[in-house]
Design an enzyme around this catalytic site. Structure first.
Site, PDB file in Angstrom:
ATOM      1  N   TYR A  58     -98.204 -15.714  31.018  1.00 52.61           N
ATOM      2  CA  TYR A  58     -98.542 -15.175  32.218  1.00 52.61           C
ATOM      3  C   TYR A  58     -99.762 -14.107  32.194  1.00 52.61           C
ATOM      4  O   TYR A  58    -100.668 -14.490  31.146  1.00 52.61           O
ATOM      5  CB  TYR A  58     -97.267 -14.676  32.926  1.00 52.61           C
ATOM      6  CG  TYR A  58     -97.314 -14.388  34.545  1.00 52.61           C
ATOM      7  CD1 TYR A  58     -97.928 -15.476  35.423  1.00 52.61           C
ATOM      8  CD2 TYR A  58     -97.418 -13.255  35.152  1.00 52.61           C
ATOM      9  CE1 TYR A  58     -98.074 -15.383  36.696  1.00 52.61           C
ATOM     10  CE2 TYR A  58     -97.518 -13.212  36.384  1.00 52.61           C
ATOM     11  CZ  TYR A  58     -97.890 -14.008  37.147  1.00 52.61           C
ATOM     12  OH  TYR A  58     -98.114 -13.819  38.510  1.00 52.61           O
ATOM     13  N   LYS A 118     -84.630 -40.736  42.819  1.00 49.30           N
ATOM     14  CA  LYS A 118     -85.838 -41.435  42.224  1.00 49.30           C
ATOM     15  C   LYS A 118     -86.344 -40.626  41.556  1.00 49.30           C
ATOM     16  O   LYS A 118     -86.834 -41.057  40.309  1.00 49.30           O
ATOM     17  CB  LYS A 118     -86.605 -41.463  43.895  1.00 49.30           C
ATOM     18  CG  LYS A 118     -87.836 -42.383  43.371  1.00 49.30           C
ATOM     19  CD  LYS A 118     -87.392 -43.713  43.608  1.00 49.30           C
ATOM     20  CE  LYS A 118     -88.379 -44.891  43.987  1.00 49.30           C
ATOM     21  NZ  LYS A 118     -88.139 -46.176  44.016  1.00 49.30           N
TER      22      LYS A 118
END
Length: 399
Positions: free
Chosen positions: A47, A102
């Protein structure tokens, strides 16, 4: 050890004890970090301030997202919940368990990361604009369970506007696997595509796509049926999609009438419509017929009936041989497209996927084995390799 005063026992969920509900508690997927954060140095690289350097590099050269973000391996699974499985229009919230499933299949069978996006709109323009605005976060778009005929326009316009693969699995996944299975069924029964008569029951998303890919593969005598009969240009009630399909199918051989009419002496029946085909219709088909009843959970022709009149039988169910299952196609198709940073999924890539699937059966070909199992470890690599090669041939590969 006694519980802390504020600790409350976790309440049982409303359907506790039912295995399928127990499995779904908390959903079927989670986000997992690919980097460790165990100290200040890790944090400063993952970060701020380190990440700013990567952001600046991408701002100067957006193609670097392909190297320094998750984008090139991540697909959005987009639905509006209007055509979910055999349940129909159940809405976006109820569609989420299917979209999660899925996503799990994408990861398991293609090592592709996938994020379910369930949209609270059925408006074509709103769906298109939403997906276009989300697209920078993804390497591809998998449209899922969007009802026809809206799905055709949505896919076509997104393909025009985006430079990443857009794939409507209910259309093209079904079509790829059906073609692979039919290729082997024709081989088993000694037929060639040019002289084979095919009847498709259903002119929705799957029926149109199956018809189109069979035409691409060399089938010439093809009739597609909707609720009012054979699609042909003499009918005045056809949508533009159906009219275009009629010109390329039944019109070519003057086919018309009802399902009963065109099944007489037909070599192949492919059902993607639901309902039940009377046995006397099936009995009128040609010797050594091929029957694919793909409606779930109830095939258009039950296998027990089909086997009385046909040599090769397939369904969409896992409890009968020859399951026509989309999971054989879509993970490998996206894996192959992502491996070469493809800008689209072409007809050539879909045909290559079908050819690769059919070839895996090889010398094991029999009436009960015309398509490999989804758990065959060769499936994903074979499909992805064939798709990547086809992408290069078709000029849509960026590497």
């Amino acid at each position: 050890m006694a519980a802390a005063p504020n600790d409350e026992p976790t309440p049982a969920h409303p359907r506790a004890g039912e295995p399928v509900f127990d499995l779904h508690v908390g959903g079927k997927m989670e986000i997992v970090s690919t980097v460790s954060l165990v100290g200040r140095d890790d944090l400063s690289l993952a970060y701020t301030p380190g990440v700013a350097l990567v952001c600046e590099a991408i701002a100067a050269d957006p193609s670097l997202t392909q190297h320094y973000t998750w984008v090139p391996n991540t697909v959005a699974i987009v639905t509006d919940g209007t055509a979910v499985l055999g349940l129909g229009d159940i809405g976006p919230a109820a569609a989420m368990p299917v979209m999660e499933g899925k996503a799990v299949l994408f990861k398991q069978f293609g090592n592709v990361d996938a994020i379910p996006i369930c949209l609270d709109t059925t408006d074509v323009e709103e769906i298109i604009e939403t997906v276009v605005r989300l697209a920078p976060s993804f390497g591809g778009i998998n449209l899922e369970d969007i009802s026809a005929p809206r799905c055709f326009e949505i896919e076509a316009r997104l393909k025009e506007r985006l430079d990443i693969p857009v794939f409507h699995d209910d259309q093209h996944g079904t079509a790829v696997v059906a073609l692979a299975a039919l290729t082997n069924a024709l081989r088993l029964t000694g037929r060639n595509p040019e002289s084979t008569r095919v009847v498709i029951s259903g002119a929705g998303a799957a029926g149109v796509a199956v018809a189109r890919i069979l035409l691409e593969a060399g089938i010439k005598d093809l009739a597609v049926i909707d609720r009012k009969g054979v699609l042909n240009s003499a009918r005045g009630d056809l949508t533009p999609v159906k009219r275009a399909l009629a010109v390329d199918t039944a019109d070519q051989f003057g086919r018309s009438g009802s399902l009963a009419d065109v099944l007489v002496d037909a070599d192949v029946f492919i059902g993607v419509s639901g309902g039940t085909v009377p046995e006397e219709y099936v009995a009128a088909m040609a010797p050594d017929a091929i029957i694919f009843g793909l409606a779930n959970p109830t095939p258009e022709v039950h296998p027990d009936v089909a086997h009385r009149h046909a040599r090769v039988v397939a369904t969409g169910r896992s409890d009968f041989p020859n399951q026509i299952n989309n999971v054989l196609a879509f993970p490998g198709i996206f894996r192959g497209a992502f491996d070469v940073h493809a800008t689209a999924i072409t007809e050539g890539m879909k045909l290559a996927a079908a050819e690769a699937l059919a070839a895996l059966v090889g010398e094991d070909l029999s009436e009960d084995l015309i398509i490999p199992s989804p758990f065959d470890p060769r499936v994903g690599p074979a499909v992805s390799s064939a798709v990547a090669e086809a992408a290069r041939r078709d000029g849509v590969a960026r590497r």
